[in-house]
Write a protein that holds these residues in place. Sequence first.
Motif, PDB file in Angstrom:
ATOM      1  N   VAL A 140      -5.631   1.477 -12.010  1.00  0.00           N
ATOM      2  CA  VAL A 140      -5.549   1.465 -10.594  1.00  0.00           C
ATOM      3  C   VAL A 140      -5.740   2.898 -10.183  1.00  0.00           C
ATOM      4  O   VAL A 140      -4.288   3.687 -10.689  1.00  0.00           O
ATOM      5  CB  VAL A 140      -4.831   0.737  -9.600  1.00  0.00           C
ATOM      6  CG1 VAL A 140      -5.555   0.303  -8.260  1.00  0.00           C
ATOM      7  CG2 VAL A 140      -5.065  -0.589 -10.264  1.00  0.00           C
ATOM      8  N   ASP A 141      -6.211   3.707  -9.662  1.00  0.00           N
ATOM      9  CA  ASP A 141      -5.899   4.550  -8.605  1.00  0.00           C
ATOM     10  C   ASP A 141      -5.659   4.466  -7.322  1.00  0.00           C
ATOM     11  O   ASP A 141      -6.486   4.146  -6.631  1.00  0.00           O
ATOM     12  CB  ASP A 141      -7.153   5.680  -9.078  1.00  0.00           C
ATOM     13  CG  ASP A 141      -7.206   7.170  -8.010  1.00  0.00           C
ATOM     14  OD1 ASP A 141      -5.896   7.374  -7.392  1.00  0.00           O
ATOM     15  OD2 ASP A 141      -7.992   8.297  -8.071  1.00  0.00           O
ATOM     16  N   VAL A 142      -4.171   5.240  -6.979  1.00  0.00           N
ATOM     17  CA  VAL A 142      -3.573   4.506  -5.599  1.00  0.00           C
ATOM     18  C   VAL A 142      -4.178   5.817  -4.918  1.00  0.00           C
ATOM     19  O   VAL A 142      -3.327   5.928  -3.925  1.00  0.00           O
ATOM     20  CB  VAL A 142      -3.006   4.079  -5.972  1.00  0.00           C
ATOM     21  CG1 VAL A 142      -1.904   2.716  -4.994  1.00  0.00           C
ATOM     22  CG2 VAL A 142      -2.099   2.852  -7.374  1.00  0.00           C
ATOM     23  N   GLY A 143      -5.359   5.509  -4.973  1.00  0.00           N
ATOM     24  CA  GLY A 143      -5.459   6.654  -3.459  1.00  0.00           C
ATOM     25  C   GLY A 143      -5.913   6.536  -2.469  1.00  0.00           C
ATOM     26  O   GLY A 143      -6.279   7.335  -1.142  1.00  0.00           O
ATOM     27  N   THR A 144      -6.256   5.306  -2.318  1.00  0.00           N
ATOM     28  CA  THR A 144      -6.746   4.573  -1.022  1.00  0.00           C
ATOM     29  C   THR A 144      -5.661   3.504  -0.239  1.00  0.00           C
ATOM     30  O   THR A 144      -5.754   3.246  -1.022  1.00  0.00           O
ATOM     31  CB  THR A 144      -8.388   4.586  -0.257  1.00  0.00           C
ATOM     32  OG1 THR A 144      -8.502   3.261  -1.454  1.00  0.00           O
ATOM     33  CG2 THR A 144      -8.515   5.631  -0.947  1.00  0.00           C
ATOM     34  N   PRO A 145      -5.986   3.180   0.988  1.00  0.00           N
ATOM     35  CA  PRO A 145      -5.666   2.139   1.448  1.00  0.00           C
ATOM     36  C   PRO A 145      -5.707   1.243   0.988  1.00  0.00           C
ATOM     37  O   PRO A 145      -5.193  -0.177   0.955  1.00  0.00           O
ATOM     38  CB  PRO A 145      -5.595   2.236   2.952  1.00  0.00           C
ATOM     39  CG  PRO A 145      -5.369   3.731   3.453  1.00  0.00           C
ATOM     40  CD  PRO A 145      -6.459   4.099   2.174  1.00  0.00           C
ATOM     41  N   GLU A 146      -7.120   0.861   0.623  1.00  0.00           N
ATOM     42  CA  GLU A 146      -7.690  -0.107   0.034  1.00  0.00           C
ATOM     43  C   GLU A 146      -7.675  -0.988  -1.627  1.00  0.00           C
ATOM     44  O   GLU A 146      -7.333  -1.936  -2.017  1.00  0.00           O
ATOM     45  CB  GLU A 146      -9.346   0.205   0.404  1.00  0.00           C
ATOM     46  CG  GLU A 146      -9.954   0.094   1.610  1.00  0.00           C
ATOM     47  CD  GLU A 146      -9.860   1.632   2.309  1.00  0.00           C
ATOM     48  OE1 GLU A 146      -9.551   1.407   3.620  1.00  0.00           O
ATOM     49  OE2 GLU A 146      -9.876   2.488   1.589  1.00  0.00           O
ATOM     50  N   ARG A 147      -7.178   0.796  -2.248  1.00  0.00           N
ATOM     51  CA  ARG A 147      -7.091   0.719  -3.868  1.00  0.00           C
ATOM     52  C   ARG A 147      -4.881   0.349  -3.407  1.00  0.00           C
ATOM     53  O   ARG A 147      -4.644  -0.317  -4.623  1.00  0.00           O
ATOM     54  CB  ARG A 147      -7.522   2.225  -4.428  1.00  0.00           C
ATOM     55  CG  ARG A 147      -8.581   1.973  -4.542  1.00  0.00           C
ATOM     56  CD  ARG A 147      -9.087   2.383  -5.831  1.00  0.00           C
ATOM     57  NE  ARG A 147      -8.795   3.957  -5.483  1.00  0.00           N
ATOM     58  CZ  ARG A 147      -9.048   5.145  -4.784  1.00  0.00           C
ATOM     59  NH1 ARG A 147     -11.213   4.575  -4.678  1.00  0.00           N
ATOM     60  NH2 ARG A 147      -9.013   6.081  -5.080  1.00  0.00           N
ATOM     61  N   LEU A 148      -4.290   0.545  -2.649  1.00  0.00           N
ATOM     62  CA  LEU A 148      -3.050   0.215  -2.412  1.00  0.00           C
ATOM     63  C   LEU A 148      -3.142  -1.125  -2.846  1.00  0.00           C
ATOM     64  O   LEU A 148      -2.467  -1.736  -3.576  1.00  0.00           O
ATOM     65  CB  LEU A 148      -1.835   1.245  -1.836  1.00  0.00           C
ATOM     66  CG  LEU A 148      -1.162   0.526  -0.948  1.00  0.00           C
ATOM     67  CD1 LEU A 148      -0.335   1.210  -2.450  1.00  0.00           C
ATOM     68  CD2 LEU A 148      -0.474   0.739   0.529  1.00  0.00           C
ATOM     69  N   HIS A 149      -4.119  -2.095  -1.486  1.00  0.00           N
ATOM     70  CA  HIS A 149      -3.809  -3.344  -1.361  1.00  0.00           C
ATOM     71  C   HIS A 149      -4.541  -3.878  -2.408  1.00  0.00           C
ATOM     72  O   HIS A 149      -4.120  -5.040  -3.239  1.00  0.00           O
ATOM     73  CB  HIS A 149      -5.177  -3.453  -0.278  1.00  0.00           C
ATOM     74  CG  HIS A 149      -4.877  -4.768   0.035  1.00  0.00           C
ATOM     75  ND1 HIS A 149      -3.676  -5.910   0.571  1.00  0.00           N
ATOM     76  CD2 HIS A 149      -6.000  -5.809  -0.021  1.00  0.00           C
ATOM     77  CE1 HIS A 149      -4.714  -6.645   0.808  1.00  0.00           C
ATOM     78  NE2 HIS A 149      -5.824  -6.987   0.357  1.00  0.00           N
ATOM     79  N   GLU A 150      -5.220  -3.097  -3.416  1.00  0.00           N
ATOM     80  CA  GLU A 150      -6.193  -3.897  -4.001  1.00  0.00           C
ATOM     81  C   GLU A 150      -4.800  -3.542  -5.798  1.00  0.00           C
ATOM     82  O   GLU A 150      -4.392  -5.561  -6.322  1.00  0.00           O
ATOM     83  CB  GLU A 150      -7.341  -3.365  -4.884  1.00  0.00           C
ATOM     84  CG  GLU A 150      -7.424  -3.730  -6.768  1.00  0.00           C
ATOM     85  CD  GLU A 150      -8.302  -2.513  -7.128  1.00  0.00           C
ATOM     86  OE1 GLU A 150      -8.742  -2.666  -8.469  1.00  0.00           O
ATOM     87  OE2 GLU A 150      -9.217  -1.315  -6.543  1.00  0.00           O
ATOM     88  N   LEU A 151      -4.334  -2.912  -6.029  1.00  0.00           N
ATOM     89  CA  LEU A 151      -2.988  -2.974  -6.904  1.00  0.00           C
ATOM     90  C   LEU A 151      -1.756  -4.429  -6.101  1.00  0.00           C
ATOM     91  O   LEU A 151      -1.140  -4.627  -7.013  1.00  0.00           O
ATOM     92  CB  LEU A 151      -2.302  -2.222  -7.012  1.00  0.00           C
ATOM     93  CG  LEU A 151      -0.860  -1.738  -7.107  1.00  0.00           C
ATOM     94  CD1 LEU A 151      -1.554  -2.561  -8.778  1.00  0.00           C
ATOM     95  CD2 LEU A 151      -0.335   0.297  -7.239  1.00  0.00           C
ATOM     96  N   GLU A 152      -1.665  -4.364  -4.688  1.00  0.00           N
ATOM     97  CA  GLU A 152      -0.808  -5.342  -4.204  1.00  0.00           C
ATOM     98  C   GLU A 152      -1.262  -6.745  -4.758  1.00  0.00           C
ATOM     99  O   GLU A 152      -0.267  -7.554  -5.439  1.00  0.00           O
ATOM    100  CB  GLU A 152      -0.945  -4.986  -2.639  1.00  0.00           C
ATOM    101  CG  GLU A 152       0.126  -6.666  -2.505  1.00  0.00           C
ATOM    102  CD  GLU A 152       1.546  -5.932  -2.174  1.00  0.00           C
ATOM    103  OE1 GLU A 152       2.570  -6.722  -1.988  1.00  0.00           O
ATOM    104  OE2 GLU A 152       2.483  -5.032  -2.026  1.00  0.00           O
ATOM    105  N   SER A 153      -2.584  -6.593  -4.698  1.00  0.00           N
ATOM    106  CA  SER A 153      -2.545  -8.191  -4.827  1.00  0.00           C
ATOM    107  C   SER A 153      -3.280  -8.337  -5.956  1.00  0.00           C
ATOM    108  O   SER A 153      -2.374  -9.303  -7.165  1.00  0.00           O
ATOM    109  CB  SER A 153      -4.335  -8.156  -4.385  1.00  0.00           C
ATOM    110  OG  SER A 153      -4.325  -8.221  -3.255  1.00  0.00           O
ATOM    111  N   ARG A 154      -3.287  -7.590  -7.200  1.00  0.00           N
ATOM    112  CA  ARG A 154      -3.390  -7.679  -8.626  1.00  0.00           C
ATOM    113  C   ARG A 154      -1.877  -8.260  -9.536  1.00  0.00           C
ATOM    114  O   ARG A 154      -1.528  -9.042  -9.696  1.00  0.00           O
ATOM    115  CB  ARG A 154      -3.643  -6.183  -9.436  1.00  0.00           C
ATOM    116  CG  ARG A 154      -3.378  -6.562 -10.871  1.00  0.00           C
ATOM    117  CD  ARG A 154      -4.044  -5.310 -11.523  1.00  0.00           C
ATOM    118  NE  ARG A 154      -5.618  -5.131 -10.820  1.00  0.00           N
ATOM    119  CZ  ARG A 154      -6.313  -4.035 -11.616  1.00  0.00           C
ATOM    120  NH1 ARG A 154      -6.600  -3.082 -12.810  1.00  0.00           N
ATOM    121  NH2 ARG A 154      -7.240  -4.071 -10.368  1.00  0.00           N
TER     122      ARG A 154
END
Length: 222
Positions: free
Chosen positions: A204-218
């Motif tokens: 995961v490229d944690v570059g945006t709030p949306e991808r941070l949320h994606e990683l959190e969920s994963r």
Amino acid sequence: MKAMILAAGLGTRMRPLTDHCPKPLLPVAGKPLIVHHLERLAAAGFREIVINVSYRAQQVIDALGDGSRYGVALDFSVEATPLETAGGIRHALPRLGDTPFALLNGDVWTDFPLERLSLDAGDLASLVMVDTADFHRDGDFHLDVNGRLQASGEPRLIYAGLGVIHPELIAALPDETPVKLAPLLIEAMQAGRVGGWHHRGDWVDVGTPERLHELESRLQRT
């Protein structure tokens, strides 16, 4: 082998979350993002880690301390202003020494087995590559059938923000000067001195709030 985590960026794409908190300290699955990196590096046998910091640098230094609670020794390379990737590595070279070191972007997450990181004799870099994603369909480089990275060619892959760098790639740069890493890598590829791995696991490229949320969920599901 030492490791370096790149953590000096301004985190502009992550605003407003980074208005008062540097991106490495943003929480994900109950701990700061950078702590996930420290724990995985320690589990893979890395003991000496250099972190470059700039934006809200003291917050990062105060939060992580000397690294002993994570089983590592931390050394911070402070930049008055961000020096880009290659410039930041050049500024940290006195702390890294003259042998190859692992390099990890502070704003990615991957399950690539870090103990596999190595550098073939004569190479200047070896990079972990992943499949293209919606946010970067064009990719960065081509990995050929011999495991060598090329600046051109198909199919394209994305540089995962993880690899091994030889100090020789950076050493000739002037200190305190912002320099990007990609042109140096391309020059080394043209000389046939860059290898790579194709990682097909999680990244995961944690570059945006949306991808941070994606990683959190994963991570919450695991």
